[in-house]
Design an enzyme around this catalytic site. Structure first.
Site, PDB file in Angstrom:
ATOM      1  N   GLY A   9      -4.273   6.669  -1.157  1.00  0.00           N
ATOM      2  CA  GLY A   9      -4.086   5.441  -1.945  1.00  0.00           C
ATOM      3  C   GLY A   9      -2.624   5.123  -2.135  1.00  0.00           C
ATOM      4  N   ASN A  10      -2.327   4.236  -3.059  1.00  0.00           N
ATOM      5  CA  ASN A  10      -0.932   3.938  -3.397  1.00  0.00           C
ATOM      6  C   ASN A  10      -0.824   3.595  -4.878  1.00  0.00           C
ATOM      7  OD1 ASN A  10      -1.156   0.913  -3.712  1.00  0.00           O
ATOM      8  ND2 ASN A  10      -1.841   1.130  -1.585  1.00  0.00           N
ATOM      9  N   PHE A  11       0.403   3.369  -5.349  1.00  0.00           N
ATOM     10  CA  PHE A  11       0.642   3.230  -6.794  1.00  0.00           C
ATOM     11  C   PHE A  11       0.442   1.815  -7.341  1.00  0.00           C
ATOM     12  CE2 PHE A  11       3.414   6.976  -5.824  1.00  0.00           C
ATOM     13  CZ  PHE A  11       2.669   7.896  -6.548  1.00  0.00           C
ATOM     14  N   SER A  12      -0.047   0.891  -6.536  1.00  0.00           N
ATOM     15  CA  SER A  12      -0.213  -0.479  -7.034  1.00  0.00           C
ATOM     16  C   SER A  12      -1.194  -0.502  -8.209  1.00  0.00           C
ATOM     17  CB  SER A  12      -0.746  -1.365  -5.902  1.00  0.00           C
ATOM     18  OG  SER A  12      -1.171  -2.592  -6.426  1.00  0.00           O
ATOM     19  N   ALA A  58      -1.799  -4.285  -2.232  1.00  0.00           N
ATOM     20  CA  ALA A  58      -1.113  -3.272  -1.438  1.00  0.00           C
ATOM     21  C   ALA A  58      -2.202  -2.551  -0.632  1.00  0.00           C
ATOM     22  CB  ALA A  58      -0.377  -2.297  -2.344  1.00  0.00           C
TER      23      ALA A  58
END
Ligand code: CTP
Length: 404
Positions: free
Chosen positions: A208-211, A276
């Site tokens: 995943g990512n931090f968005s 994102a």
């Protein structure tokens, strides 16, 4: 007459700023609104019900029952085009954030289906307390609009943040949102993506990512405030939004986001891709939890579909497509190239090198670019204001297209 014909319930709570509410009622009526006032018991220590009844030309309501009859809070909630709580004390703010309804005002709040505006008023320490911060944040996620507090002299004698906005500022805030003159996107459908995507590795892990989705949610709200019917395709985030003109479609992975967008884009005149999206996903998803065995573990990843580029390929005349570019180096050039290669009409460039910008922050610092050669660096501002700037540019591009 920006509020012509609008039915407004004004809820007045116990704060020194309540002494300004007869003037607020007068200004709302002058703007064309019909006003009914509800007070709490504490409010009446700060402002006379007789003054409020006189300026609003209606009796002031203050309790669910007056002994022989009852004030129907559900009916009142349905009657209103908008409910304004001004001043809203820390106590009422906390109550409505948690669904308490021990008086007529909070019961009407809970029954209302119309837009709600809250003008907080309290001492600076109370306003800055984490508990108030959390309550304000919670209320925002219900779609309530918080009218910014002003800086100045407070009841405690101290000077700081927490004063109720002035009546004129409150009236223009309401007019901005409610006025039919301010709905240039009425009848227009828009598609917005926001948040991260999670690509499952096994039943308990993901890439995943931090968005957090804050920026995209703000764009969806800004478009809906201008009258658009918005479909917001939102990746996995704890943030939420409620707006009667936003249809929320929750997705988890890039593939789900792609499917939802491909379905909605053909009916949309405006699309803003603020999510994102993961560029790669695990080639295979393990059916069972991967056990810890070897010293190293290699994950094989494969590309996801590029949603913005896919929409760019099927874009027709009359559709406006906007994207984001998140860059760490060579920002402007990369953003221009992305706009071209994905066939977007405009881009908002986000640089991770800017302090206060990017994932999770309340603020952002964007540069807006379009295919007509426009290039403007916006200052560091709240994500809501950044969203307004993006929507303003979308309106300008649509206008230019129509008049070309
Ligand atoms: N985007 C998308 N689908 C993807 C990847 C990105 O729709 N699979 C969109 C984003 O929502 C954004 C734009 O493409 O509007 C640019 O995203 P960004 O991450 O900056 O660029 P990438 O194309 O992923 O390129 P790179 O990671 O190499 O910078």
């Amino acid at each position: 007459m920006h509020l012509a014909g609008k039915k407004i319930i004004l809820g007045v709570t116990g704060s020194i700023a309540a002494y300004k509410t007869p003037e607020l009622v007068r200004q709302l009526i002058k703007a064309g609104a019909e006003v009914r006032v509800i007070t709490t018991a504490m409010a009446e220590g700060f402002v006379s019900p007789l003054a409020l009844a006189t300026v609003s030309r209606h009796p002031v309501l203050n309790s669910i029952s007056d002994g022989s009859s009852w004030n129907n809070h559900v009916e009142l909630g349905l009657w209103a085009d908008a409910m304004l709580i001004a001043p809203c004390s820390a106590n009422t703010l906390a109550k409505i954030a948690h669904g308490l309804c021990d008086n007529l005002l909070t019961a009407v709040y809970l029954s209302a289906r119309c837009p709600i505006f809250i003008a907080p008023a309290m001492d600076e320490d109370m306003w800055l307390h984490q508990s108030t911060r959390n309550n304000v944040q919670t209320l925002r996620t219900y779609g309530n609009r918080i009218i910014p507090v002003a800086h100045g002299e407070l009841a405690s004698g101290l000077v700081g943040e927490g004063r109720m906005a002035e009546p004129a500022a409150i009236v223009s805030y309401l007019a901005e949102v409610l006025s039919e003159d301010n709905k240039p996107l009425k009848g227009i459908s828009a598609l917005v993506t926001a948040g991260p995507t999670f690509e499952r590795i096994d039943p308990v892990r993901f890439v995943g990512n931090f968005s957090t989705g804050k920026m995209g949610i703000a764009i969806a709200e800004a478009l809906a405030d201008r009258g658009a019917k918005v479909t917001l395709v939102l990746g996995p985030t704890h943030l939420n939004t409620y707006h009667r003109d936003i249809k929320l479609v929750r997705v988890e992975s890039a593939a789900e986001m792609y499917d939802a967008c491909m379905k909605t884009f053909p009916q949309s005149e405006i699309a803003v891709m603020a999510a994102a999206v993961a560029d790669y996903k695990p080639k295979e998803r393990a059916a069972e939890k991967i056990k810890k065995k070897a010293e190293t573990l290699e994950l094989s990843l494969t590309k996801t579909n590029d949603i913005l580029a896919s929409l760019g390929k099927i874009k027709k005349g009359g559709q406006l497509l906007a994207g984001f570019a998140l860059e760490t180096t060579n920002e402007l050039q990369n953003a221009m190239e992305k706009m071209k290669s994905k066939n977007a009409d405009m881009m908002a460039l986000n640089s991770l090198r800017d302090e206060g910008a990017g994932f999770g922050h309340d603020t952002n610092k964007l540069t807006l670019l379009d295919t007509r050669g426009y290039n403007e660096q916006l200052p560091l501002m709240s994500k809501r204001d950044s969203a307004e700037a993006i929507v303003k540019h979308i309106l300008e591009l649509r206008h230019a297209e129509k008049t070309a």
